[in-house]
Design a protein around this motif. Structure first.
Motif, PDB file in Angstrom:
ATOM      1  N   ASP A  58      -2.128  -4.968  -6.780  1.00 32.65           N
ATOM      2  CA  ASP A  58      -1.882  -5.141  -5.354  1.00 32.65           C
ATOM      3  C   ASP A  58      -2.404  -6.557  -5.034  1.00 32.65           C
ATOM      4  O   ASP A  58      -3.594  -6.762  -4.910  1.00 32.65           O
ATOM      5  CB  ASP A  58      -2.646  -4.055  -4.586  1.00 32.65           C
ATOM      6  N   VAL A  94      -5.019   1.066 -10.552  1.00 32.83           N
ATOM      7  CA  VAL A  94      -4.644   0.181  -9.448  1.00 32.83           C
ATOM      8  C   VAL A  94      -5.723  -0.884  -9.289  1.00 32.83           C
ATOM      9  O   VAL A  94      -6.905  -0.562  -9.194  1.00 32.83           O
ATOM     10  CB  VAL A  94      -4.509   0.964  -8.124  1.00 32.83           C
ATOM     11  N   VAL A 109      -8.780   6.265  -5.777  1.00 33.25           N
ATOM     12  CA  VAL A 109      -9.348   7.107  -6.834  1.00 33.25           C
ATOM     13  C   VAL A 109      -9.591   6.304  -8.102  1.00 33.25           C
ATOM     14  O   VAL A 109      -8.753   5.500  -8.514  1.00 33.25           O
ATOM     15  CB  VAL A 109      -8.382   8.272  -7.188  1.00 33.25           C
ATOM     16  N   LYS A 147      -6.505  -1.289   9.004  1.00 33.65           N
ATOM     17  CA  LYS A 147      -5.565  -2.045   8.179  1.00 33.65           C
ATOM     18  C   LYS A 147      -5.300  -3.431   8.742  1.00 33.65           C
ATOM     19  O   LYS A 147      -4.591  -4.228   8.131  1.00 33.65           O
ATOM     20  CB  LYS A 147      -4.237  -1.283   8.079  1.00 33.65           C
ATOM     21  N   GLY A 173       0.817  -1.212   0.000  1.00 35.71           N
ATOM     22  CA  GLY A 173       0.000   0.000   0.000  1.00 35.71           C
ATOM     23  C   GLY A 173       0.851   1.262   0.000  1.00 35.71           C
ATOM     24  O   GLY A 173       0.521   2.237  -0.675  1.00 35.71           O
ATOM     25  N   LYS A 223      -8.477  -9.301  -3.743  1.00 41.01           N
ATOM     26  CA  LYS A 223      -8.717  -9.885  -2.416  1.00 41.01           C
ATOM     27  C   LYS A 223      -9.179 -11.324  -2.581  1.00 41.01           C
ATOM     28  O   LYS A 223      -9.125 -11.874  -3.672  1.00 41.01           O
ATOM     29  CB  LYS A 223      -9.772  -9.062  -1.692  1.00 41.01           C
ATOM     30  N   SER A 256      -3.994  14.163  -7.385  1.00 43.82           N
ATOM     31  CA  SER A 256      -2.732  13.495  -7.070  1.00 43.82           C
ATOM     32  C   SER A 256      -2.398  13.592  -5.584  1.00 43.82           C
ATOM     33  O   SER A 256      -1.496  12.914  -5.110  1.00 43.82           O
ATOM     34  CB  SER A 256      -1.597  14.081  -7.906  1.00 43.82           C
ATOM     35  N   ALA A 257      -3.128  14.424  -4.846  1.00 40.41           N
ATOM     36  CA  ALA A 257      -2.904  14.514  -3.402  1.00 40.41           C
ATOM     37  C   ALA A 257      -3.369  13.246  -2.699  1.00 40.41           C
ATOM     38  O   ALA A 257      -2.985  12.959  -1.572  1.00 40.41           O
ATOM     39  CB  ALA A 257      -3.670  15.698  -2.833  1.00 40.41           C
ATOM     40  N   VAL A 258      -4.194  12.500  -3.400  1.00 38.51           N
ATOM     41  CA  VAL A 258      -4.920  11.399  -2.782  1.00 38.51           C
ATOM     42  C   VAL A 258      -4.273  10.051  -3.145  1.00 38.51           C
ATOM     43  O   VAL A 258      -3.731   9.912  -4.236  1.00 38.51           O
ATOM     44  CB  VAL A 258      -6.381  11.479  -3.285  1.00 38.51           C
ATOM     45  N   ASP A 259      -4.306   9.111  -2.217  1.00 39.19           N
ATOM     46  CA  ASP A 259      -3.779   7.769  -2.477  1.00 39.19           C
ATOM     47  C   ASP A 259      -4.390   7.195  -3.769  1.00 39.19           C
ATOM     48  O   ASP A 259      -5.610   7.042  -3.859  1.00 39.19           O
ATOM     49  CB  ASP A 259      -4.153   6.874  -1.286  1.00 39.19           C
ATOM     50  N   PRO A 260      -3.539   6.853  -4.752  1.00 42.53           N
ATOM     51  CA  PRO A 260      -4.066   6.348  -6.037  1.00 42.53           C
ATOM     52  C   PRO A 260      -4.988   5.131  -5.850  1.00 42.53           C
ATOM     53  O   PRO A 260      -5.848   4.874  -6.686  1.00 42.53           O
ATOM     54  CB  PRO A 260      -2.803   5.940  -6.805  1.00 42.53           C
ATOM     55  N   GLN A 261      -4.794   4.412  -4.762  1.00 43.25           N
ATOM     56  CA  GLN A 261      -5.641   3.255  -4.483  1.00 43.25           C
ATOM     57  C   GLN A 261      -7.102   3.642  -4.280  1.00 43.25           C
ATOM     58  O   GLN A 261      -7.996   2.815  -4.465  1.00 43.25           O
ATOM     59  CB  GLN A 261      -5.111   2.572  -3.213  1.00 43.25           C
ATOM     60  N   VAL A 272       2.122   2.051  -3.479  1.00 44.52           N
ATOM     61  CA  VAL A 272       1.085   2.681  -4.302  1.00 44.52           C
ATOM     62  C   VAL A 272       0.951   4.148  -3.903  1.00 44.52           C
ATOM     63  O   VAL A 272       0.948   5.043  -4.750  1.00 44.52           O
ATOM     64  CB  VAL A 272      -0.271   1.951  -4.143  1.00 44.52           C
ATOM     65  N   LYS A 273       0.889   4.389  -2.599  1.00 38.73           N
ATOM     66  CA  LYS A 273       0.666   5.755  -2.105  1.00 38.73           C
ATOM     67  C   LYS A 273       1.871   6.664  -2.374  1.00 38.73           C
ATOM     68  O   LYS A 273       1.708   7.786  -2.843  1.00 38.73           O
ATOM     69  CB  LYS A 273       0.383   5.684  -0.604  1.00 38.73           C
ATOM     70  N   GLN A 293     -13.386  -0.267   4.127  1.00 33.61           N
ATOM     71  CA  GLN A 293     -12.556  -1.466   4.313  1.00 33.61           C
ATOM     72  C   GLN A 293     -12.949  -2.202   5.590  1.00 33.61           C
ATOM     73  O   GLN A 293     -13.083  -3.410   5.584  1.00 33.61           O
ATOM     74  CB  GLN A 293     -11.065  -1.088   4.397  1.00 33.61           C
ATOM     75  N   MET A 294     -13.106  -1.455   6.672  1.00 33.66           N
ATOM     76  CA  MET A 294     -13.425  -2.160   7.920  1.00 33.66           C
ATOM     77  C   MET A 294     -14.883  -2.077   8.286  1.00 33.66           C
ATOM     78  O   MET A 294     -15.422  -3.016   8.837  1.00 33.66           O
ATOM     79  CB  MET A 294     -12.556  -1.709   9.084  1.00 33.66           C
ATOM     80  N   MET A 339       3.476   5.764  -6.632  1.00 34.15           N
ATOM     81  CA  MET A 339       2.565   5.999  -7.752  1.00 34.15           C
ATOM     82  C   MET A 339       1.894   7.369  -7.697  1.00 34.15           C
ATOM     83  O   MET A 339       1.397   7.857  -8.707  1.00 34.15           O
ATOM     84  CB  MET A 339       1.500   4.901  -7.827  1.00 34.15           C
ATOM     85  N   SER A 340       1.873   7.995  -6.522  1.00 34.42           N
ATOM     86  CA  SER A 340       1.226   9.305  -6.428  1.00 34.42           C
ATOM     87  C   SER A 340       1.999  10.371  -7.205  1.00 34.42           C
ATOM     88  O   SER A 340       1.498  11.465  -7.427  1.00 34.42           O
ATOM     89  CB  SER A 340       1.067   9.724  -4.969  1.00 34.42           C
TER      90      SER A 340
END
Lengths: 271, 271
Positions: free
Chosen positions: A121, A88, B86, A191, A71, A92, B79-84, A74-75, B50-51, A78-79
């Motif tokens: 991932d 991405v 978006v 997580k 993760g 799972k 691009s500020a955001v985790d590519p995962q 990626v963060k 996720q949780m 890739m950002s």
């Protein structure tokens, strides 16, 4: 480090930083510089498809035990890249529908389009890793899958996709510390999954399964890299370096205009 | 600015910076601060799904004439955001297959999954904009589409998606300069298409079509915002602000652990 003949996973020092002399600060500086280079190369890859119909793409496959830093790659790596040019895909536990199909069915749907960088991932390798360790499929089916994977990846490479397969490798101690942090911090609870510990206990069997996977699926067009990942900064820098190297080898450049530039300037002036 | 009753597109000053007093430098500083806030909110949105199986998501619809800055918003704001977290979907001229289906068919496939931020670079609005201007569908079909869009968006909102619709608005002069830059610079040629000028000539008709679209599809759960975009920095800051505001209104927080933290700590220590 690239997996070659006689590679032995258990010999890898998970705290090592092979090929890099500097410390964490130096690595972060280097990552910043690499970010601009990566962004430029990605834009050329994307542009070449937009105007020149260049069919090429790049696929980064990330595999690892929990907490190894997929993760974070990626963060933090890739950002750097325009979100428009990255896909991405997170794989799972397969759904009922996915299980009703061949294991590559859900994978094929997520293969990067021309001009794109795709990141998996987890991936089709779960089908020869957890599937082998937990005996989710009979041994002859696992055997069949190595060949099916090689065929699939050869087909992908032939269609213009550069494939980089990465295993992030952490020690048992480092994993314990990272899992503990997830349990201690309320902003990290999401997580954590109790099954992470069930998997952890099976780590020796996973290492064996990885070793076999490396032996069976290392090919010239789809190489494996095992990256020591106890130091997150090293792992991030290494993956960034692999991406830059792969894009560099494509000899990308801005595509040549497919229209008459002067004629368009005149039309624009008149509009 | 938010489109309300009696809104008139032609009254908007495309060089304006409503609600912001500062200059370009101040805006860039502000964008940097906003980036961290946006990243944090996005992570909470993602974590909650996720949780906690939180079904919510965010959809940003971007519409504009060519060169107005849709791509720059994706690149510099998202691009500020985790590519995962978006999903960017770009809608171009529909394919044969897409045309064989209802206009919303290809749109529905790209709706953001729970926990995600989705960005539409062009959207179902093309089907009441270019389709109307170029008479690609009969008037009664265009009429039907406004209602279909409202139903679709109501359905989406009911399922937990916050919808923000943005039109970036630039002047004819600004567009000419930007197109000229694309024609002059070899690294920008790929962003130019001769059809951009054909569309440009129809700008007055497009403005009319936008005006009608605003009147027919502005709803409480799917508002329109028209953002003056002659100054790129203002447009980027405005969109970032809209995203932060929307996520803020969701009152996101880290999800509560669904497992027994102490029991897991013990299991971890024993592993």
């Amino acid at each position: 480090m690239r997996v070659r003949q006689d590679f032995v996973l258990d010999d890898v020092d998970t705290r090592g930083t092979p090929g890099f002399e500097g410390d964490k600060d130096a690595a972060e500086g280097s990552l910043g510089i690499g970010a601009a280079i990566l962004a430029d190369l990605q834009e050329k890859l994307f542009a070449g498809n937009q105007m020149g119909d260049d069919p090429r793409s790049l696929l980064l496959v990330l595999q690892a035990m929990d907490t190894a830093g997929k993760g974070g790659i990626v963060k933090h790596v890739m950002s750097a890249v325009d979100p428009q040019g990255v896909q991405v895909a997170t794989f799972k536990k397969p759904t009922e529908e996915e299980l009703a199909h061949d294991f590559l069915w859900r994978i094929r749907k997520e293969v990067p389009e021309a001009g794109m960088i795709g990141v998996f991932d987890r991936s089709h390798y779960e089908d020869v890793l957890i599937a082998k360790v937990r005996e989710l499929a009979p041994p002859e089916e696992i055997e069949r899958r190595y060949d099916a994977i090689n065929e699939f990846e050869a087909e992908l490479a032939a269609s213009g996709t550069t494939i980089i397969k990465v295993m992030l490798h952490i020690s048992m101690d480092e994993q314990r510390q990272r899992l503990l942090k997830r349990l201690k911090r309320p902003d990290k609870h999401w997580k954590f999954n109790p099954s992470d510990i069930d998997e952890r206990v099976l780590a020796p069997k996973y290492r064996e399964a990885y070793q076999v996977a490396f032996e069976r699926t290392t090919t010239p067009h789809a190489p494996w890299y095992v990256i020591p990942a106890d130091r997150k900064w090293y792992a991030r820098l290494s993956v960034q370096h692999l991406l830059i190297e792969a894009l560099d080898a494509m000899r990308l450049d801005w595509p040549i205009a497919t229209f008459d530039i002067d004629a368009e300037k005149k039309r624009l002036a008149a509009s």
